[in-house]
Design a protein around this motif. Structure first.
Motif, PDB file in Angstrom:
ATOM      1  N   LEU A   1      -5.985  20.863 -42.314  1.00 43.11           N
ATOM      2  CA  LEU A   1      -5.954  22.328 -42.394  1.00 43.11           C
ATOM      3  C   LEU A   1      -5.595  22.757 -43.806  1.00 43.11           C
ATOM      4  O   LEU A   1      -6.246  23.633 -44.388  1.00 43.11           O
ATOM      5  CB  LEU A   1      -4.961  22.903 -41.389  1.00 43.11           C
ATOM      6  CG  LEU A   1      -4.694  24.407 -41.496  1.00 43.11           C
ATOM      7  CD1 LEU A   1      -5.977  25.213 -41.343  1.00 43.11           C
ATOM      8  CD2 LEU A   1      -3.640  24.828 -40.470  1.00 43.11           C
TER       9      LEU A   1
ATOM     10  N   ALA B   1      -3.581  16.328 -38.989  1.00 43.95           N
ATOM     11  CA  ALA B   1      -4.244  17.595 -38.666  1.00 43.95           C
ATOM     12  C   ALA B   1      -3.759  18.705 -39.596  1.00 43.95           C
ATOM     13  O   ALA B   1      -4.551  19.526 -40.073  1.00 43.95           O
ATOM     14  CB  ALA B   1      -3.993  17.965 -37.206  1.00 43.95           C
ATOM     15  N   ALA B   2      -2.455  18.724 -39.889  1.00 43.74           N
ATOM     16  CA  ALA B   2      -1.912  19.733 -40.810  1.00 43.74           C
ATOM     17  C   ALA B   2      -2.465  19.524 -42.221  1.00 43.74           C
ATOM     18  O   ALA B   2      -2.777  20.491 -42.921  1.00 43.74           O
ATOM     19  CB  ALA B   2      -0.390  19.685 -40.817  1.00 43.74           C
TER      20      ALA B   2
ATOM     21  N   VAL C   1      -3.650  24.808 -36.021  1.00 46.82           N
ATOM     22  CA  VAL C   1      -4.097  23.450 -35.671  1.00 46.82           C
ATOM     23  C   VAL C   1      -4.299  23.348 -34.168  1.00 46.82           C
ATOM     24  O   VAL C   1      -5.287  22.788 -33.701  1.00 46.82           O
ATOM     25  CB  VAL C   1      -3.084  22.398 -36.190  1.00 46.82           C
ATOM     26  CG1 VAL C   1      -3.288  21.057 -35.515  1.00 46.82           C
ATOM     27  CG2 VAL C   1      -3.187  22.251 -37.698  1.00 46.82           C
TER      28      VAL C   1
ATOM     29  N   TRP D   1      -5.928  16.800 -32.373  1.00 47.21           N
ATOM     30  CA  TRP D   1      -4.843  16.992 -33.339  1.00 47.21           C
ATOM     31  C   TRP D   1      -3.527  16.401 -32.860  1.00 47.21           C
ATOM     32  O   TRP D   1      -2.710  15.974 -33.671  1.00 47.21           O
ATOM     33  CB  TRP D   1      -4.658  18.478 -33.667  1.00 47.21           C
ATOM     34  CG  TRP D   1      -4.334  19.332 -32.479  1.00 47.21           C
ATOM     35  CD1 TRP D   1      -5.214  20.055 -31.729  1.00 47.21           C
ATOM     36  CD2 TRP D   1      -3.048  19.531 -31.876  1.00 47.21           C
ATOM     37  NE1 TRP D   1      -4.563  20.692 -30.705  1.00 47.21           N
ATOM     38  CE2 TRP D   1      -3.230  20.385 -30.769  1.00 47.21           C
ATOM     39  CE3 TRP D   1      -1.767  19.083 -32.159  1.00 47.21           C
ATOM     40  CZ2 TRP D   1      -2.189  20.795 -29.952  1.00 47.21           C
ATOM     41  CZ3 TRP D   1      -0.719  19.484 -31.344  1.00 47.21           C
ATOM     42  CH2 TRP D   1      -0.937  20.340 -30.257  1.00 47.21           C
TER      43      TRP D   1
END
Length: 127
Positions: free
Chosen positions: A33, A29-30, A15, A22
């Motif tokens: 992903l 953001a995680a 990230v 992020w």
């Protein structure tokens, strides 16, 4: 014995490899992903990593509450994400393990256990 490869992704490191804001929403953001990794369970990452692949995203800090989804397991590191990834590689034994990170120390630690290592840009991601 599981014959599929184990793909372990260093969530914080991957990230953080893209300056896309992020830091304003680490959990978001995680989660983005994680969602981008879902197709890899069936498709792999050709040509280096043919399917099927067990995909595991390791998260830490503010991203610890991100849940897994079908195709991507999420492991919330209780302490160091690096230590958790080393433990996952060690637990895999002879199973093929691939770790995605740019962290030099982590790369050395998991290579010593027999894992293959690729940097964040190796992963196909949208956006």
């Amino acid at each position: 014995m599981d014959t599929s490869a184990l793909l372990i992704v260093d969530g914080a490191n991957v990230v953080g490899s893209r300056p896309d804001g992020w830091w304003r929403d680490r959990a978001g953001a995680a989660a983005r992903l994680r969602d981008a990794l879902v197709p890899l369970a069936e498709a792999g990452v050709p040509p280096e990593l043919p399917p099927p692949v067990e995909v595991v995203l390791v998260v830490e800090g503010a991203a610890r509450g991100v849940p897994g989804v079908p195709g991507v397991g999420v492991v919330a590191a209780p302490g160091s994400g690096d230590d958790t990834m080393v433990e996952l590689v060690a637990a895999a034994g002879r199973r093929r393990s691939v770790v995605v990170t740019a962290d030099r120390e982590l790369r050395a630690r998991v290579r010593a256990l027999g894992a293959e290592v690729y940097g964040p840009r190796w992963l196909p991601r949208d956006g």
